[in-house]
Design an enzyme around this catalytic site. Structure first.
Site, short mmCIF file in Angstrom:
data_model
loop_
_atom_site.label_atom_id
_atom_site.label_comp_id
_atom_site.label_asym_id
_atom_site.label_seq_id
_atom_site.Cartn_x
_atom_site.Cartn_y
_atom_site.Cartn_z
N CYS A 34 -20.25 23.85 55.14
CA CYS A 34 -19.18 23.56 54.19
C CYS A 34 -18.07 24.60 54.29
CB CYS A 34 -19.73 23.48 52.77
SG CYS A 34 -20.79 24.86 52.30
N HIS A 39 -15.98 28.97 45.98
CA HIS A 39 -17.41 29.16 46.25
C HIS A 39 -18.16 28.99 44.94
CE1 HIS A 39 -21.11 31.66 46.38
NE2 HIS A 39 -21.21 31.19 47.60
N HIS A 73 -22.09 26.88 47.84
CA HIS A 73 -21.37 25.76 48.45
C HIS A 73 -19.88 26.05 48.38
CE1 HIS A 73 -20.47 21.70 49.70
NE2 HIS A 73 -19.70 21.52 48.62
#
Length: 1047
Positions: free
Chosen positions: A178, A593, A601
């Site tokens: 990601c 974040h 993620h």
């Protein structure tokens, strides 16, 4: 002395070695350069091992000397990481005769890295990043072997993966990537950067380049990045797979490490790789001139460091790319920048013969694209692990940088001095105000205005002549009677004391005050204490003083508050004059974040400069967003999400976001027209493959439909025909197999008919029917107007009750009543049959324009949905009470979703949303605890079972809890579940458990509110109306007897 470095050939190893040392210093808090160098040497350049060495040994850190604060002023220092390989540094150093010591220190720190770099052309930092990339690819390949559903698995239906109109294309998460998606999308949406990448062409002499691994990596990666950008421009897919670009990075390095990559570090390295690739091209095309690297021109700026070190002045220029800022202790971006630009004693810069040290940084040249790294991680020495800083930090959509420019340093210094003076004055005022607002010398303090008001109220109360306990008879009988009520004590009425008052008659009962059951105070009890003795003259003087003092305090408090507000406003507007708003930078992208220091993620908010709106790029999902959503997720202080990297662009440099135009026609080029011919062909081929996939899917569906059609034509044994049903009759009135609603309504109808017959025995069927309908409607209206307890919901008994409470049109109610009395089940005797025929005849006479049948069907469908929602809720609660949480969860999920849809049409359309939300939340929390317990057991089978519960039940449900921002309890529950799993990161565990945890956490921490989809709704049992009402009442009563936590 003067130190100059060649612009084109700096020591890459020295730069990255210094970057490593800076990172170690930031992570561990250790500032001794020798300790850091030794740890780096012992770990052979592995950053994680170096941190482990330093924390395991509990290295004794010598007290930091003043000189360590100012090492950025010395040659070769790279405190501001991302000093590119094009670093152009002209340093003027007046620090003395310590050149030899400095050179020896640099040589010692670089010895190991230089050896590896000479052998492979790869720095230690790049090797560390490669380990992460390989782990990402390995995870992606391993995911193909898993049996449980994956969050990022492709839908078998290609139409689910088809791009809608001109919606931006997403990037598939190919395993802990990601971070890659967030960075690449932010750069891709910079149109100038996109043009540079798309129009890059490999040098003609690429085959003759030195066989260096670094150069072998850059050009293939650049090729794959061009392909990836081309697909993002013209693909017909909703999202594309970046595996080939990640594969290039993985193939360059080998490691078995497994972790998520840091966004800012990856961005830094990515720009370095692109810079190297463009440098090869620039050197090939130069014509006797110094080559210009477009990556350097776009992303790198310069600042001037001026200061004093131990009484000696110095001044040097340094290059920077990503600019790091500390978050802890600051409330907004300007405060962070002010702190980063000034270090030490500023006054010493302007004084002679001072032994103090200090320095200022001034931007001399800002890059068109300015990136700030927000340092949100710090190392906890006590726990021996890094921790994330969740503090709130605000940043503006437009950032004016005039105050940090070298050309404005004189006026900025004046304004800084003025702000410093104002803040000192502000502190004094706030301290004075605090004395007014928190008055007193004890632990409890109150506003002085209130203290004076209370004193005034006490003095003004009616005085009493007795003790507050004298009028109570301690020997009162226990039977509950008290002595006669005492005569009120007033100045005007001086009666005998309570002991002189005779007892009341036994018939007269005294009121007994029960403080825990009565809220009203007995009338004879004084509301406030009062003075025993006070003369009119004393009271007059005291009231006058207290009134005057209170007014004075109110005026003083108001003056202080106004002065504080005025100073705040002055400070806010200090840099708002015209000369200080000439360098505007617009926020282009925010990289967010969510999670803890060890896992999380990433996603990005990117501004669409042409549509003037924010977009959220979350791997395959690209959705419209708002500044309010960005604030919530990016500022921090709310959940575990916060901005990690900010990308601003020069608002005056229009070329950064300028669309391309056709040179001949002058029209804007869009989509495929912006691509070079080779990339256009590449995208067309990929689109052809996707179109073929769509065609194959259509063919497969057509074949299945044909097979089903053939099967349907095969003769089958005739099924028994159901009882005839009147056309247009609602499903829940059908007989006999699905429900017994008609039977239940039949009983109500017969009772209404019998009552009507008893009142009007001599009337005809039509009059009897009218009377019966009137009686039935009156009964149902009374039920609809009652306020029953939760266990008795009259809406379940009859649709008309539901319709009345929700203000259905009169025509809908009338037709429903006619259908009730026209039901075939009333044909059991002659009288009812006659009334049934009259009702049916009236139904046939209703013209289409009198009752909107579509609206009629919608109301009855809503009622069917209400009953279905009730059954979902009831069955879910029954399973919950049996502690069958897995079974209960799906029923409660569908109950909540259906109920939410009903309530969107009106407050009485569904059930108590808070109740369903509570038990849905409790189900998830209990399942999470169970899964965590299975994981902690360490047994392979139980660990797998626990992760299956998380992946298949809990993770898909989290978006349902996060989608409604008003449900604070749901958001807290999600954070509790995530924190439970993140707490394992700091614990020792078997490698296989660590691997499974690392694989699972990104899915749990995914902040997307995109609902991934669920299984089909669970099948509901068939209940009669009587059974439904009875079971619903039973479960609701049991809830009131044994409430769950929080209800």
């Amino acid at each position: 002395m003067t130190v100059e470095q060649n612009v084109l050939q700096p020591s890459g190893a020295a730069k990255h070695q210094q970057t490593f040392l800076n990172q170690l210093r930031e992570i561990t808090g250790i500032n001794d350069i020798q300790v850091l160098q030794q740890a780096l040497k012992d770990s052979n350049g592995n950053l994680e091992l170096a941190v482990a060495f330093l924390t395991a040994k509990n290295a004794k850190v010598p007290q930091q000397e003043e000189a360590t604060y100012y090492q950025t002023a010395l040659p070769g220092n790279d405190r501001y990481i991302s000093v590119g390989s094009q670093a152009d540094t002209n340093v003027i150093d007046l620090t003395g005769d310590d050149k030899d010591d400095l050179q020896r220190a640099i040589a010692l720190s670089l010895e190991e890295s230089n050896r590896a770099f000479r052998e492979t052309g790869i720095t230690d930092e790049e090797q560390a990043i490669s380990r992460v990339l390989e782990a990402s690819i390995a995870e992606n390949k391993a995911s193909l072997k898993r049996t449980h559903p994956e969050v990022w698995s492709d839908s078998p239906n290609p139409y689910d993966r088809k791009r809608q109109d001109d919606c931006p294309v997403g990037l598939k998460n190919v395993g802990n990537t990601c971070w890659f998606s967030a960075v690449i999308q932010s750069l891709f949406n910079l149109l100038e950067f996109r043009r540079l990448v798309l129009n890059f062409s490999a040098p003609a002499n690429a085959q003759d380049l030195p066989r260096n691994q670094k150069e072998h990596r850059n050009l293939p990666f650049m090729r794959e990045l061009r392909y990836l950008f081309a697909l993002l421009v013209g693909s017909k897919r909703k999202y594309v797979d970046p595996s080939r670009a990640v594969e290039i990075l993985k193939d360059a390095f080998k490691s078995n490490d497994s972790q998520q990559q840091d966004v800012s570090e990856f961005t830094h390295k990515l720009l370095d790789w692109l810079e190297d690739a463009f440098q090869i091209k620039a050197e090939e095309e130069r014509d006797g001139e110094k080559p210009k690297n477009p990556m350097v021109e776009l992303f790198y700026g310069r600042f001037l460091a001026v200061g004093v070190l131990e009484g000696k002045k110095f001044e040097n220029t340094e290059m920077f790319g990503q600019y790091p800022l500390q978050v802890n202790g600051f409330k907004d971006l300007h405060e962070c920048l002010e702190a980063a630009m000034i270090e030490g004693e500023i006054e010493s810069l302007h004084s002679e013969n001072s032994a103090k040290s200090g320095q200022e940084h001034w931007f001399t040249e800002l890059p068109p694209v300015l990136t700030f790294e927000l340092s949100r991680f710090e190392f906890n020495q006590a726990l021996g692990r890094p921790e994330k800083i969740h503090n709130k930090l605000e940043f503006p959509p437009i950032l004016y940088l005039d105050r940090y420019m070298h050309k404005n340093r004189e006026i900025t210094r004046i304004k800084r001095d003025e702000i410093k003076r104002l803040r000192e004055y502000l502190t004094v005022l706030q301290q004075r105000l605090e004395r007014y607002l928190s008055y007193g010398s004890g632990p409890k303090r109150f506003p002085l205005v209130d203290v004076l008001q209370y004193a005034l109220e006490f003095a003004s109360s009616k005085p009493v002549c007795t003790s507050p306990v004298d009028d109570l008879d301690a020997s009162a009988p226990s039977s509950g009677t008290l002595p006669a009520q005492t005569t009120p004590s007033t100045i005007e009425q001086q009666g005998p004391s309570s002991s002189d008052v005779p007892s009341t008659s036994p018939v007269q009962r005294s009121v007994i005050h029960k403080p825990f059951t009565q809220s009203r105070i007995p009338p004879d009890l004084p509301m406030h204490p009062a003075p025993r003795h006070i003369t009119e003259e004393e009271l007059s003087v005291l009231e006058g003083c207290l009134h005057r003092w209170r007014t004075e305090v109110e005026n003083d408090t108001r003056d202080l508050q106004e002065s504080i507000s005025r100073i705040h406003r002055t400070i806010e507007l200090m840099y708002s004059d015209k000369t200080m708003v000439q360098v505007p930078y617009r926020l282009h992208a925010v990289l967010v974040h969510e999670g803890q220091a060890n896992a999380g993620h990433y996603w990005a908010y990117i501004y669409d400069h042409h549509q003037n709106r924010w977009m959220k790029y979350n791997d395959i999902s690209v959705t419209k967003s708002t500044w309010e959503e960005l604030e919530r997720d990016s500022f921090g202080g709310y959940r575990n999400a916060s901005a990690y990297c900010l990308m601003y662009i020069n608002d005056k440099e229009q070329y950064l976001m300028q669309e391309e135009f056709n040179k001949e026609t002058g029209q804007i080029l869009v989509g495929m027209d912006t691509l070079p011919s080779d990339l256009r062909d590449y995208v067309k081929e990929d689109n052809k493959r996707f179109e073929k996939e769509l065609e194959e899917w259509d063919t497969e569906l057509a074949q299945k439909a044909q097979q089903e059609k053939l099967l349907s034509q095969i003769p089958r044994a005739p099924a028994p025909s159901p009882a005839p049903v009147q056309a247009g009759e609602p499903e829940y009135l059908e007989q006999p197999s699905r429900t017994d609603l008609s039977k239940h309504l039949k009983e109500d109808s017969v009772q209404a008919i019998n009552k009507a017959l008893s009142e009007q025995e001599d009337r005809g069927p039509e009059a009897i029917m009218d009377m019966a309908i009137k009686l039935e409607y009156t009964r149902l209206l009374k039920l609809a107007q009652e306020d029953p307890p939760p266990e008795c919901d009259y809406r379940l008994r009859h649709a008309i009750v539901y319709f009345i409470q929700n203000q259905a049109p009169k025509k809908i109610i009338e037709r429903t009543l006619l259908e009730q009395f026209g039901d075939h089940n009333l044909s059991f005797d002659e009288r009812c049959r006659n009334i049934m025929k009259v009702a049916q005849a009236k139904l046939e006479m209703i013209k289409p324009d009198e009752v909107n049948m579509e609206e009629y069907e919608r109301w009855h469908q809503d009622y069917r949905n209400f009953r279905e929602t009730t059954m979902f809720l009831m069955v879910g609660l029954e399973f919950f009470q049996k502690k069958s949480y897995m079974e209960a969860l799906l029923y409660l999920i569908y109950a909540y979703q259906n109920n939410k849809e009903l309530l969107s049409k009106g407050p009485y359309r569904g059930h108590d949303e808070e109740l369903i939300s509570h038990y849905r939340r409790e189900c998830l929390l209990k399942l999470n605890e169970h899964a965590a317990a299975l994981f902690e057991s360490g047994d392979d089978q139980e660990v797998n079972n626990g992760l299956i519960i998380m992946n298949e039940l809990i993770v898909p449900c989290l978006p349902l809890l996060l989608v409604d921002e008003m449900e604070e309890k749901d958001i807290v529950a999600v954070e509790d579940m995530r924190n439970r799993w993140c707490s394992y990161l700091g614990q020792e565990m078997e490698p296989n458990l660590q691997e499974k945890l690392t694989d699972f956490l990104p899915k749990l921490l995914d902040c997307s509110t995109e609902i991934k989809g669920f299984n089909d709704p669970p099948k509901l049992p068939s209940y009669s109306t009587h059974e439904l009402c009875e079971r619903y009442a039973r479960i609701m009563l049991s809830l009131s007897r044994t409430p769950a936590d929080g209800r």
